[in-house]
Motif scaffolding. Sequence first.
Motif, PDB file in Angstrom:
ATOM      1  N   ASP A 108       0.860  -1.184   0.000  1.00 20.72           N
ATOM      2  CA  ASP A 108       0.000   0.000   0.000  1.00 20.72           C
ATOM      3  C   ASP A 108       0.891   1.227   0.000  1.00 20.72           C
ATOM      4  O   ASP A 108       1.805   1.339   0.836  1.00 20.72           O
ATOM      5  CB  ASP A 108      -0.911   0.005   1.232  1.00 20.72           C
ATOM      6  N   ALA A 152       1.229   5.563  -0.192  1.00 25.78           N
ATOM      7  CA  ALA A 152       0.514   6.786   0.195  1.00 25.78           C
ATOM      8  C   ALA A 152       0.602   7.826  -0.923  1.00 25.78           C
ATOM      9  O   ALA A 152       1.128   8.921  -0.748  1.00 25.78           O
ATOM     10  CB  ALA A 152       1.080   7.332   1.503  1.00 25.78           C
ATOM     11  N   GLU A 184      -5.929   9.176  -1.460  1.00 28.83           N
ATOM     12  CA  GLU A 184      -4.484   9.362  -1.289  1.00 28.83           C
ATOM     13  C   GLU A 184      -3.713   8.067  -1.051  1.00 28.83           C
ATOM     14  O   GLU A 184      -2.531   8.119  -0.713  1.00 28.83           O
ATOM     15  CB  GLU A 184      -4.218  10.340  -0.132  1.00 28.83           C
ATOM     16  N   HIS A 185      -4.373   6.911  -1.210  1.00 26.45           N
ATOM     17  CA  HIS A 185      -3.695   5.626  -0.958  1.00 26.45           C
ATOM     18  C   HIS A 185      -4.083   4.606  -2.032  1.00 26.45           C
ATOM     19  O   HIS A 185      -5.251   4.533  -2.411  1.00 26.45           O
ATOM     20  CB  HIS A 185      -4.048   5.080   0.426  1.00 26.45           C
ATOM     21  N   ARG A 215      -3.292   0.436  -3.411  1.00 27.96           N
ATOM     22  CA  ARG A 215      -2.690  -0.895  -3.250  1.00 27.96           C
ATOM     23  C   ARG A 215      -2.132  -1.327  -4.606  1.00 27.96           C
ATOM     24  O   ARG A 215      -2.843  -1.327  -5.606  1.00 27.96           O
ATOM     25  CB  ARG A 215      -3.705  -1.917  -2.755  1.00 27.96           C
ATOM     26  N   LYS A 222       7.504   1.651  -2.983  1.00 25.36           N
ATOM     27  CA  LYS A 222       6.753   2.484  -2.033  1.00 25.36           C
ATOM     28  C   LYS A 222       7.623   3.645  -1.546  1.00 25.36           C
ATOM     29  O   LYS A 222       7.203   4.807  -1.588  1.00 25.36           O
ATOM     30  CB  LYS A 222       6.287   1.622  -0.854  1.00 25.36           C
ATOM     31  N   GLU A 266       6.782   7.498  -2.608  1.00 23.01           N
ATOM     32  CA  GLU A 266       6.363   8.341  -1.480  1.00 23.01           C
ATOM     33  C   GLU A 266       7.388   9.447  -1.213  1.00 23.01           C
ATOM     34  O   GLU A 266       7.006  10.572  -0.884  1.00 23.01           O
ATOM     35  CB  GLU A 266       6.121   7.501  -0.233  1.00 23.01           C
TER      36      GLU A 266
END
Length: 153
Positions: free
Chosen positions: A9, A11, A93-94, A96, A131, A135
């Motif tokens: 996941d 962000a 905002e997220h 998977r 991720k 991010e």
Amino acid sequence: MSAVMEHVDVAVPIRTAYDQWTQFEEFPQFMEGVHEVRQLSDTMTHWTVEIGGVKREFDAEITEQLPDERVAWRSTEGSRQAGVVTFHRLDPEHTRVTLQMEFEPQGVVEQAGDKLGVVDRRAKGDLERFKQFIERRGQETGAWRGTVERPTP
């Protein structure tokens, strides 16, 4: 054939995650053992990788690509490999990111590594590094929003 399925996941909005994933030439920044990916055309890529100390080169074809949903591929030579990455909106905002891959280990080193779960750990690590990469940046390095339709059998 062996199979791997992992997810992470992130962000960032789904469009940001998807757009970054379409930047194949950036893969060496977060994928272990990937030395280079060259985009040859909208649907063809050339990979230089190292697995268990063995350097390999192969071409992969994008077999399906739907913006903000999925990217599917298969190798066109060498050891058989195919997979799909899907993107699922968790909230604005997220996202998977799920990786499913099938591959045919070649040689004693790859077969032993597969039995020891090396590929599973590498896939999980690659997604974790993706991720961190996206991010930290907060935005994609580029985007390709074209569609590649799955061929009909």
